[in-house]
Design a protein around this motif. Structure first.
Motif, PDB file in Angstrom:
ATOM      1  N   VAL A 267       0.857  -1.188   0.000  1.00 52.23           N
ATOM      2  CA  VAL A 267       0.000   0.000   0.000  1.00 52.23           C
ATOM      3  C   VAL A 267       0.896   1.242   0.000  1.00 52.23           C
ATOM      4  O   VAL A 267       1.662   1.443   0.950  1.00 52.23           O
ATOM      5  CB  VAL A 267      -0.916   0.026   1.240  1.00 52.23           C
ATOM      6  N   PRO A 268       0.828   2.079  -1.042  1.00 56.42           N
ATOM      7  CA  PRO A 268       1.650   3.296  -1.048  1.00 56.42           C
ATOM      8  C   PRO A 268       1.111   4.321  -0.053  1.00 56.42           C
ATOM      9  O   PRO A 268      -0.092   4.607  -0.030  1.00 56.42           O
ATOM     10  CB  PRO A 268       1.519   3.804  -2.494  1.00 56.42           C
ATOM     11  N   VAL A 269       1.989   4.871   0.794  1.00 55.46           N
ATOM     12  CA  VAL A 269       1.560   5.838   1.822  1.00 55.46           C
ATOM     13  C   VAL A 269       2.558   7.004   1.846  1.00 55.46           C
ATOM     14  O   VAL A 269       3.279   7.191   2.819  1.00 55.46           O
ATOM     15  CB  VAL A 269       1.439   5.172   3.213  1.00 55.46           C
ATOM     16  N   MET A 270       2.540   7.805   0.808  1.00 50.55           N
ATOM     17  CA  MET A 270       3.485   8.907   0.707  1.00 50.55           C
ATOM     18  C   MET A 270       3.285   9.948   1.808  1.00 50.55           C
ATOM     19  O   MET A 270       4.238  10.415   2.424  1.00 50.55           O
ATOM     20  CB  MET A 270       3.377   9.579  -0.663  1.00 50.55           C
ATOM     21  N   THR A 271       2.039  10.318   2.080  1.00 53.39           N
ATOM     22  CA  THR A 271       1.766  11.321   3.109  1.00 53.39           C
ATOM     23  C   THR A 271       2.180  10.819   4.487  1.00 53.39           C
ATOM     24  O   THR A 271       2.782  11.552   5.286  1.00 53.39           O
ATOM     25  CB  THR A 271       0.273  11.688   3.106  1.00 53.39           C
ATOM     26  N   THR A 272       1.861   9.560   4.771  1.00 59.93           N
ATOM     27  CA  THR A 272       2.231   8.977   6.063  1.00 59.93           C
ATOM     28  C   THR A 272       3.744   9.005   6.257  1.00 59.93           C
ATOM     29  O   THR A 272       4.239   9.283   7.355  1.00 59.93           O
ATOM     30  CB  THR A 272       1.703   7.540   6.155  1.00 59.93           C
ATOM     31  N   GLY A 273       4.494   8.719   5.181  1.00 58.18           N
ATOM     32  CA  GLY A 273       5.945   8.763   5.266  1.00 58.18           C
ATOM     33  C   GLY A 273       6.462  10.155   5.598  1.00 58.18           C
ATOM     34  O   GLY A 273       7.398  10.314   6.400  1.00 58.18           O
ATOM     35  N   LEU A 274       5.866  11.167   5.003  1.00 57.18           N
ATOM     36  CA  LEU A 274       6.270  12.541   5.292  1.00 57.18           C
ATOM     37  C   LEU A 274       5.972  12.914   6.745  1.00 57.18           C
ATOM     38  O   LEU A 274       6.778  13.577   7.411  1.00 57.18           O
ATOM     39  CB  LEU A 274       5.541  13.500   4.349  1.00 57.18           C
ATOM     40  N   ILE A 275       4.812  12.482   7.242  1.00 57.69           N
ATOM     41  CA  ILE A 275       4.451  12.791   8.636  1.00 57.69           C
ATOM     42  C   ILE A 275       5.421  12.119   9.597  1.00 57.69           C
ATOM     43  O   ILE A 275       5.831  12.711  10.611  1.00 57.69           O
ATOM     44  CB  ILE A 275       2.998  12.375   8.904  1.00 57.69           C
ATOM     45  N   LEU A 276       5.816  10.897   9.303  1.00 56.71           N
ATOM     46  CA  LEU A 276       6.809  10.215  10.138  1.00 56.71           C
ATOM     47  C   LEU A 276       8.090  11.028  10.204  1.00 56.71           C
ATOM     48  O   LEU A 276       8.693  11.184  11.286  1.00 56.71           O
ATOM     49  CB  LEU A 276       7.086   8.814   9.588  1.00 56.71           C
ATOM     50  N   GLU A 277       8.527  11.576   9.066  1.00 55.42           N
ATOM     51  CA  GLU A 277       9.755  12.378   9.070  1.00 55.42           C
ATOM     52  C   GLU A 277       9.581  13.668   9.865  1.00 55.42           C
ATOM     53  O   GLU A 277      10.538  14.158  10.477  1.00 55.42           O
ATOM     54  CB  GLU A 277      10.185  12.680   7.626  1.00 55.42           C
ATOM     55  N   LEU A 278       8.378  14.244   9.875  1.00 53.38           N
ATOM     56  CA  LEU A 278       8.121  15.419  10.711  1.00 53.38           C
ATOM     57  C   LEU A 278       8.343  15.092  12.187  1.00 53.38           C
ATOM     58  O   LEU A 278       8.980  15.862  12.923  1.00 53.38           O
ATOM     59  CB  LEU A 278       6.700  15.924  10.500  1.00 53.38           C
ATOM     60  N   TYR A 279       7.800  13.962  12.618  1.00 55.14           N
ATOM     61  CA  TYR A 279       7.974  13.581  14.019  1.00 55.14           C
ATOM     62  C   TYR A 279       9.437  13.275  14.334  1.00 55.14           C
ATOM     63  O   TYR A 279       9.928  13.620  15.416  1.00 55.14           O
ATOM     64  CB  TYR A 279       7.083  12.386  14.355  1.00 55.14           C
ATOM     65  N   ARG A 280      10.132  12.655  13.412  1.00 51.16           N
ATOM     66  CA  ARG A 280      11.558  12.393  13.632  1.00 51.16           C
ATOM     67  C   ARG A 280      12.336  13.705  13.748  1.00 51.16           C
ATOM     68  O   ARG A 280      13.234  13.832  14.590  1.00 51.16           O
ATOM     69  CB  ARG A 280      12.108  11.540  12.494  1.00 51.16           C
ATOM     70  N   SER A 281      11.996  14.676  12.925  1.00 56.48           N
ATOM     71  CA  SER A 281      12.678  15.970  12.986  1.00 56.48           C
ATOM     72  C   SER A 281      12.402  16.670  14.304  1.00 56.48           C
ATOM     73  O   SER A 281      13.305  17.253  14.915  1.00 56.48           O
ATOM     74  CB  SER A 281      12.232  16.845  11.810  1.00 56.48           C
ATOM     75  N   ALA A 282      11.146  16.619  14.761  1.00 54.54           N
ATOM     76  CA  ALA A 282      10.814  17.227  16.058  1.00 54.54           C
ATOM     77  C   ALA A 282      11.558  16.523  17.188  1.00 54.54           C
ATOM     78  O   ALA A 282      12.034  17.168  18.134  1.00 54.54           O
ATOM     79  CB  ALA A 282       9.310  17.166  16.285  1.00 54.54           C
ATOM     80  N   SER A 283      11.667  15.218  17.100  1.00 51.89           N
ATOM     81  CA  SER A 283      12.413  14.464  18.106  1.00 51.89           C
ATOM     82  C   SER A 283      13.877  14.888  18.127  1.00 51.89           C
ATOM     83  O   SER A 283      14.458  15.104  19.194  1.00 51.89           O
ATOM     84  CB  SER A 283      12.293  12.964  17.820  1.00 51.89           C
ATOM     85  N   ASN A 284      14.464  15.028  16.953  1.00 49.18           N
ATOM     86  CA  ASN A 284      15.861  15.443  16.853  1.00 49.18           C
ATOM     87  C   ASN A 284      16.066  16.865  17.369  1.00 49.18           C
ATOM     88  O   ASN A 284      17.181  17.234  17.757  1.00 49.18           O
ATOM     89  CB  ASN A 284      16.334  15.341  15.408  1.00 49.18           C
ATOM     90  N   ALA A 285      14.988  17.652  17.384  1.00 50.25           N
ATOM     91  CA  ALA A 285      15.064  19.024  17.875  1.00 50.25           C
ATOM     92  C   ALA A 285      14.840  19.098  19.390  1.00 50.25           C
ATOM     93  O   ALA A 285      14.699  20.189  19.942  1.00 50.25           O
ATOM     94  CB  ALA A 285      14.038  19.892  17.150  1.00 50.25           C
ATOM     95  N   GLY A 286      14.788  17.947  20.057  1.00 50.78           N
ATOM     96  CA  GLY A 286      14.692  17.926  21.506  1.00 50.78           C
ATOM     97  C   GLY A 286      13.296  17.715  22.064  1.00 50.78           C
ATOM     98  O   GLY A 286      13.084  17.866  23.269  1.00 50.78           O
ATOM     99  N   MET A 287      12.341  17.351  21.200  1.00 46.85           N
ATOM    100  CA  MET A 287      10.950  17.218  21.638  1.00 46.85           C
ATOM    101  C   MET A 287      10.501  15.774  21.774  1.00 46.85           C
ATOM    102  O   MET A 287       9.314  15.493  21.853  1.00 46.85           O
ATOM    103  CB  MET A 287      10.030  17.969  20.665  1.00 46.85           C
ATOM    104  N   ARG A 288      11.426  14.862  21.840  1.00 46.06           N
ATOM    105  CA  ARG A 288      11.136  13.436  21.852  1.00 46.06           C
ATOM    106  C   ARG A 288      10.135  13.044  22.938  1.00 46.06           C
ATOM    107  O   ARG A 288       9.229  12.229  22.705  1.00 46.06           O
ATOM    108  CB  ARG A 288      12.438  12.657  22.036  1.00 46.06           C
ATOM    109  N   ASP A 289      10.291  13.613  24.130  1.00 43.27           N
ATOM    110  CA  ASP A 289       9.471  13.208  25.271  1.00 43.27           C
ATOM    111  C   ASP A 289       8.321  14.172  25.551  1.00 43.27           C
ATOM    112  O   ASP A 289       7.650  14.057  26.580  1.00 43.27           O
ATOM    113  CB  ASP A 289      10.352  13.059  26.511  1.00 43.27           C
ATOM    114  N   GLU A 290       8.077  15.107  24.636  1.00 43.22           N
ATOM    115  CA  GLU A 290       6.929  15.995  24.772  1.00 43.22           C
ATOM    116  C   GLU A 290       5.720  15.398  24.067  1.00 43.22           C
ATOM    117  O   GLU A 290       5.830  14.452  23.279  1.00 43.22           O
ATOM    118  CB  GLU A 290       7.265  17.377  24.200  1.00 43.22           C
TER     119      GLU A 290
END
Length: 304
Positions: A266-289
């Motif tokens: 199942v192609p999920v292009m939007t879902t993949g982009l959202i996952l990267e948003l959360y990874r970026s926020a985590s890398n910015a120090g928001m992992r546990d927020e």
């Protein structure tokens, strides 16, 4: 499929001793609600503090899953695939202790692939299996207002429904296979997307001079209003991201979603982009927020 309201205190005829594995942030309040209904409970939990809280409410404790050998029904709320496999088939797992015909009600968010393996292992051991993942926050768990999504052994579902009603407000039976696992992924896809889209929408509005409070007030009274937006309105306005469900947990769930989609072509292009948003926020120090901290992260990106 059934959607049923919550039940009051269990009648004596329906009270029984059951096991519960994992009494942390979600499992703890659920187990307490079950105890409050009059059910005898034996818990397995690695954290001594969590064990003590349940013991104070009247629960018995056991050292490992294998020690629940007298239980006909065991609930589990666990963090991931590896924990579930260890509880089921590890050296001290359930298959080495439970009597034939006992029922595992498994309420964690795990991959459908892992759940399929668990189903096979339990079947070979003569044990029954009900998938019953949850929708809702820790606050809803404390209020016995969760939604339970179930699939698997239908007779087992009918058997434990009175117990499930003690810690949930809505219950759905969806099929005899992995349907509940997929329904959980469906819901989490939408929940995670809400935060991602809201964060960008608010950034656009802020760039035009709108206050966050005004935007959230209008959004929550508009055609796009949702219970989730209303629940998060005050937190977003006050920039309070005390976690109910963390960014790291959302990364875990979106990884499960992406892997399940890939497995089923199942192609999920939007879902993949959202996952990267959360990874970026985590890398910015928001992992546990809280995962709605994407609003704060997007604001920082958009500040001119």
């Amino acid at each position: 499929m059934s959607n049923m309201a919550s039940a009051p205190h269990l009648p004596q005829s329906e009270s029984r001793a059951v096991g519960w594995i994992g009494v942390g942030k979600m499992g703890g309040p659920m187990a307490r609600n079950l105890l409050d209904s009059g059910v005898g409970l034996t818990v397995v939990e690695p954290d001594s503090g969590n064990r003590a809280k349940l013991a104070e409410k009247g629960a018995k404790t056991a050292d490992c899953a294998r020690d629940l050998r007298d239980m006909q029904v065991v609930f589990s709320t666990l963090p991931n695939d590896d924990a579930l496999m260890a509880v089921v088939s590890g050296e001290t797992g359930l298959i080495h202790g439970l009597p034939r015909g006992a029922l595992l009600v498994e309420m964690s968010t795990v991959s459908p692939e892992c759940s399929e393996r668990v189903a096979q292992i339990l079947s070979e051991a003569g044990l029954r299996y009900l998938r019953a993942p949850l929708s809702g926050s820790t606050d809803l768990a404390a209020k016995a207002a969760l939604t339970v999504l179930a699939s698997g052994d239908r007779a087992g579902w009918d058997e434990v429904l009175p117990l499930i009603k003690t810690f949930s407000a809505r219950q759905f039976f969806l099929g005899e296979g992995e349907e509940a696992r997929y329904m959980k992924l469906v819901l989490n896809t939408l929940v995670g997307a809400f935060s991602a889209v809201l964060s960008e929408a608010l950034a656009i509005g802020a760039s035009g001079g709108l206050s966050r409070a005004d935007m959230m007030e209008v959004i929550c009274e508009s055609a796009v209003a949702s219970p989730l937006f209303k629940y998060k309105q005050e937190a977003v306005v006050n920039d309070d991201y005390t976690p109910a469900f963390t960014v790291s947990q959302m990364i875990k769930d979106f990884t499960l979603i992406s892997n399940a989609a890939r497995r089923n072509d199942v192609p999920v292009m939007t879902t993949g982009l959202i996952l990267e948003l959360y990874r970026s926020a985590s890398n910015a120090g928001m992992r546990d927020e809280d995962f709605f901290a994407l609003v704060k992260w997007q604001e920082k990106l958009s500040t001119r």
